[in-house]
Design an enzyme around this catalytic site. Structure first.
Site, PDB file in Angstrom:
ATOM      1  N   GLY A   1     112.077  55.464  35.268  1.00 53.31           N
ATOM      2  CA  GLY A   1     110.948  55.422  35.555  1.00 53.31           C
ATOM      3  C   GLY A   1     110.272  54.643  35.396  1.00 53.31           C
TER       4      GLY A   1
ATOM      5  N   GLY B   1     105.992  54.335  36.163  1.00 48.67           N
ATOM      6  CA  GLY B   1     105.566  55.376  36.389  1.00 48.67           C
ATOM      7  C   GLY B   1     104.295  55.487  35.573  1.00 48.67           C
ATOM      8  CD  GLN B   2      99.113  58.559  33.211  1.00 47.26           C
ATOM      9  OE1 GLN B   2      99.944  59.467  32.724  1.00 47.26           O
ATOM     10  NE2 GLN B   2      97.959  58.715  32.433  1.00 47.26           N
ATOM     11  CG  LEU B   3     104.689  57.602  29.222  1.00 48.65           C
ATOM     12  CD1 LEU B   3     104.255  57.078  27.485  1.00 48.65           C
ATOM     13  CD2 LEU B   3     105.336  59.166  28.563  1.00 48.65           C
TER      14      LEU B   3
ATOM     15  CB  ILE C   1     112.871  54.505  43.427  1.00 44.72           C
ATOM     16  CG1 ILE C   1     111.894  55.574  43.067  1.00 44.72           C
ATOM     17  CG2 ILE C   1     114.166  54.715  43.634  1.00 44.72           C
ATOM     18  CD1 ILE C   1     111.504  56.469  43.821  1.00 44.72           C
ATOM     19  NE  ARG C   2     106.589  54.435  42.264  1.00 41.03           N
ATOM     20  CZ  ARG C   2     105.638  54.560  41.588  1.00 41.03           C
ATOM     21  NH1 ARG C   2     104.512  54.046  41.040  1.00 41.03           N
ATOM     22  NH2 ARG C   2     105.865  54.898  40.192  1.00 41.03           N
TER      23      ARG C   2
ATOM     24  CE1 TYR D   1     106.030  67.343  34.427  1.00 34.34           C
ATOM     25  CE2 TYR D   1     105.033  68.859  33.983  1.00 34.34           C
ATOM     26  CZ  TYR D   1     105.534  67.148  34.344  1.00 34.34           C
ATOM     27  OH  TYR D   1     105.113  66.580  32.895  1.00 34.34           O
TER      28      TYR D   1
HETATM   29  C1  AKB Z   1     100.942  66.990  34.592  1.00 33.45           C
HETATM   30  O1  AKB Z   1      99.979  67.438  34.380  1.00 33.45           O
HETATM   31  O2  AKB Z   1     101.761  67.029  35.049  1.00 33.45           O
HETATM   32  C2  AKB Z   1     101.409  65.842  33.553  1.00 33.45           C
HETATM   33  C3  AKB Z   1     101.923  67.124  32.165  1.00 33.45           C
HETATM   34  C4  AKB Z   1     100.685  67.839  31.413  1.00 33.45           C
HETATM   35  O3  AKB Z   1     103.208  67.596  32.063  1.00 33.45           O
HETATM   36  N1  AKB Z   1     100.126  65.173  32.934  1.00 33.45           N
END
Ligand code: AKB
Length: 319
Positions: free
Chosen positions: A8, A11-13, A35-36, A142
């Site tokens: 990953g 990504g941002q992190l 994948i990118r 999430y």
């Molecule tokens: C999100 O906003 O989904 C993330 C998080 C707080 O995990 N930055």
């Protein structure tokens, strides 16, 4: 040679962690997978693998052959996008983690890092200074995947001795990479608009305070957690990890200290409901106690750094 794999990495992190790991271990000791292809020249100096983290067979092959000391498994779908694609989010967020935990169980990896989130908390959790052992009550896809992931981490540690470590990240704010699909993304975008003298329309309401952290603190804390002796890591679900707490109105005010004309409007959308379910601030005493975590950057310091860095980026891209 100590070898590290970041899954990953685009990504941002991922981008920020790769840069820090390259500085720590050397470009050749860090491998990247995604994948990118990452959009960052320095990051791409390390070996890049095109890899789908949900592909069990390929992941097993890469991890068995790689014999990495550390694997950072960051591939995930964030909160706002996950609400739109719940099954795809569950699939990605769980399979990618389990593939790495299985490799840990096989003994192919020494240490694993996996990010959890403040999204594990929900309406039944206290709003302020949430303790480490507070009720997890996620109300988003999430958050549910992060809560489950935390228990998978602890299970693999207790049953199979996998040295897996995790942090409950707040919203992360940095200038070297862009976020995507999160609820806290406004706190990065707002600086890009401000330096271009553009008004910013925030998708959260003015007083929606959330836990946040400057990226440099987040990356340093992550590397410190991974460097700590295994027996000091007493939390094998995920550590509360706190930097600062602010609302859109407060970040707007801190920008106006430097750019008095900055205009901020509010047009809350579907992301407001997600934000309302999360706490405002987090108690991270367990991290402070177990591995000496210390947050260093507050809102005013972060605003200064973000404005300078975003301004430099804008000049660079327009010249
Ligand atoms: C999100 O906003 O989904 C993330 C998080 C707080 O995990 N930055």
């Amino acid at each position: 040679m100590s070898k590290t794999l970041v899954i990953g990495a685009s990504g941002q992190l991922g981008i920020e962690l790769v840069l820090a790991l390259q500085a720590k271990h050397g470009v050749g000791s860090v491998h990247l997978a995604d994948i990118r292809v990452p959009e960052n020249e320095q990051v791409l100096k390390s070996h890049f693998l095109h890899l789908d983290a949900t592909d069990e067979e390929t992941m097993a092959k890469v991890l068995e052959e790689g014999r990495y000391v550390e694997v950072y498994q960051l591939a995930a779908m964030l909160s706002a996008t996950s609400e739109k694609k719940p099954l795809a989010a569950w699939d990605l967020n769980m399979k990618s983690l389990l593939n790495v935990l299985e490799a840990g169980r096989e003994g192919w990896i020494e240490r694993v890092f996996w990010p959890s989130s403040i999204a594990v908390f929900g309406p039944g959790t206290p709003k302020k200074n949430v303790p480490q052992d507070a009720l997890l009550d996620p109300s988003t896809v999430y958050g549910i995947s992060k809560q489950s992931g935390e228990y998978w981490c602890r299970y693999y540690h207790e049953k199979f001795g996998v040295d897996v470590r995790s942090l409950r990240y707040p919203g992360l704010i940095g200038h070297r990479s862009n976020p995507g699909g999160g609820t806290t993304d406004y706190a990065v975008e707002i600086y890009d608009f401000a330096v271009q003298d553009l008004p910013y329309s925030c998708f959260l309401k003015a007083d929606q305070a959330l836990p946040m952290m400057f990226m440099d603190d987040a990356v340093r804390g992550t590397l410190e957690l991974m460097a700590a002796p295994s027996d000091s890591i007493r939390v094998r679900t995920s550590y509360n990890f706190s930097g600062m707490s602010f609302s859109p109105a407060e970040v707007g005010e801190s920008i106006r200290q430097h750019l008095p004309e900055f205009e901020l409007e509010y047009a809350p959308d579907h992301r407001q409901e997600i934000a309302s379910s999360w706490p405002e601030s987090i108690d991270d005493i367990a991290a402070i106690h177990d591995w000496a975590w210390e947050s260093r950057i507050d809102l005013s310091e972060m605003t200064k750094v973000m404005l300078e860095a975003c301004r430099a980026k804008t000049i660079h891209t327009t010249s």
